[in-house]
Design an enzyme around this catalytic site. Sequence first.
Site, short mmCIF file in Angstrom:
data_model
loop_
_atom_site.label_atom_id
_atom_site.label_comp_id
_atom_site.label_asym_id
_atom_site.label_seq_id
_atom_site.Cartn_x
_atom_site.Cartn_y
_atom_site.Cartn_z
N GLU A 101 40.26 61.63 47.99
CA GLU A 101 39.49 60.52 47.43
C GLU A 101 38.02 60.73 47.75
O GLU A 101 37.63 60.93 48.90
CB GLU A 101 39.95 59.17 47.99
CG GLU A 101 39.17 58.01 47.39
CD GLU A 101 39.78 56.65 47.65
OE1 GLU A 101 39.03 55.66 47.72
OE2 GLU A 101 41.03 56.58 47.78
N GLU A 126 33.25 60.95 52.23
CA GLU A 126 32.25 59.87 52.18
C GLU A 126 31.04 60.31 52.99
O GLU A 126 31.18 60.98 54.02
CB GLU A 126 32.86 58.59 52.76
CG GLU A 126 31.92 57.41 52.89
CD GLU A 126 31.32 57.00 51.55
OE1 GLU A 126 30.10 57.19 51.40
OE2 GLU A 126 32.07 56.52 50.68
N ASP A 153 28.82 66.28 51.21
CA ASP A 153 28.70 66.23 49.75
C ASP A 153 30.03 66.66 49.14
O ASP A 153 30.53 67.76 49.41
CB ASP A 153 27.58 67.17 49.31
CG ASP A 153 27.29 67.11 47.82
OD1 ASP A 153 28.24 67.04 47.03
OD2 ASP A 153 26.11 67.16 47.45
N ASP A 176 29.10 55.01 41.89
CA ASP A 176 27.84 54.40 41.48
C ASP A 176 27.62 54.66 39.99
O ASP A 176 27.63 55.80 39.54
CB ASP A 176 26.70 55.02 42.30
CG ASP A 176 25.41 54.21 42.21
OD1 ASP A 176 25.10 53.71 41.11
OD2 ASP A 176 24.72 54.07 43.22
N ASP A 212 34.18 49.54 37.02
CA ASP A 212 34.06 48.20 36.45
C ASP A 212 32.86 48.10 35.52
O ASP A 212 32.46 47.01 35.12
CB ASP A 212 33.98 47.14 37.57
CG ASP A 212 32.72 47.29 38.41
OD1 ASP A 212 32.17 48.41 38.46
OD2 ASP A 212 32.29 46.30 39.02
N THR A 251 41.93 45.45 45.17
CA THR A 251 41.09 44.89 46.22
C THR A 251 40.83 43.41 45.98
O THR A 251 41.02 42.88 44.88
CB THR A 251 39.74 45.62 46.27
OG1 THR A 251 38.99 45.29 45.09
CG2 THR A 251 39.93 47.13 46.34
N LYS A 252 40.36 42.75 47.03
CA LYS A 252 40.03 41.33 46.91
C LYS A 252 38.93 41.12 45.88
O LYS A 252 38.97 40.19 45.09
CB LYS A 252 39.59 40.78 48.26
CG LYS A 252 40.69 40.74 49.31
CD LYS A 252 40.16 40.23 50.63
CE LYS A 252 41.24 40.24 51.70
NZ LYS A 252 40.73 39.79 53.02
N PHE A 253 37.95 41.99 45.89
CA PHE A 253 36.87 41.89 44.93
C PHE A 253 37.39 42.05 43.50
O PHE A 253 37.01 41.29 42.60
CB PHE A 253 35.81 42.95 45.21
CG PHE A 253 34.62 42.87 44.27
CD1 PHE A 253 33.52 42.09 44.59
CD2 PHE A 253 34.63 43.57 43.08
CE1 PHE A 253 32.44 42.01 43.72
CE2 PHE A 253 33.55 43.49 42.21
CZ PHE A 253 32.45 42.71 42.54
N GLU A 254 38.26 43.01 43.30
CA GLU A 254 38.79 43.25 41.96
C GLU A 254 39.64 42.09 41.49
O GLU A 254 39.59 41.68 40.33
CB GLU A 254 39.60 44.54 41.96
CG GLU A 254 40.02 45.01 40.58
CD GLU A 254 40.76 46.33 40.62
OE1 GLU A 254 41.32 46.72 39.58
OE2 GLU A 254 40.79 46.96 41.70
#
Length: 273
Positions: A101, A126, A153, A176, A212, A251-254
């Site tokens: 990931e 990450e 990277d 992003d 999104d 996710t909670k946001f999604e």
Amino acid sequence: MNDDRTPTPDTAPAAPADDAKPAADGAAPTPDAAGEEPATPDEAAPLHRRGIKSYVLRAGRMTQAQTRGLEEVWPRLGLTLDDGPQDPATLFGRQAPLVVEIGFGMGGSLIEQAERHPETDFIGIEVHAPGVGKLLDEADKRELTNLRVYREDALRVLDECLPDASLERLQLFFPDPWPKKKHHKRRIVQPAFVELVRRCLKPGGTLHMATDWEAYAEWMAEVMAQAPGYTNTAPAESAPYVPRPDFRPLTKFEARGERLGHGVWDLIFAREA
């Protein structure tokens, strides 16, 4: 990166900690201040070997747990470019499917996957220290043995450290979107990137992307439509997109975005034999 992206001039404010956060509440990007229309993938400069970064390094406050992860857990679960090419079977001490990931943010989604699927090995990539530290701290607390982490990277990790035809799946969740046309060259999804991923995937292995931003979803679909050696796995009724698969945690946001009617687009392409 998909968890709590720290705001830059071209991204939305970050969500509360520990929840994977898409870029901007599912809203589609608008033209920039100069009124420019979105660029097409062919207009964007390739990322690979061009020195163009798809991320911006930002300072962030470190909690005690995050610091503990970097200082105490990193020696056991952390990897660097200096470690050189990896043999997954040697790295994990077994033969198992391998999932990578890119941009796991604060790591909530990746931790959940590693815990739910002990039969699969995971490598997270990450660049931001707080997220790396938090993921390492959580992995240690949950005694996960099927997870390793790069703070590097991602393009260099794919090119220099992962064997050809070694990945069952590569995940790129809510990268992003770089919505301004002049920044489209910074988007990680470029022809050179998907070719690099294809090289790392096993035949039949998949590249799974989610965003999104509808305009970025369309960009992803166009790049993939032109990429050789891939087959779209989407059913005809939803092509080029697929319904969110069960293995990608919601996710909670999604979930909040879904209640508000915001869209999320998943794309899964398989490497041809």
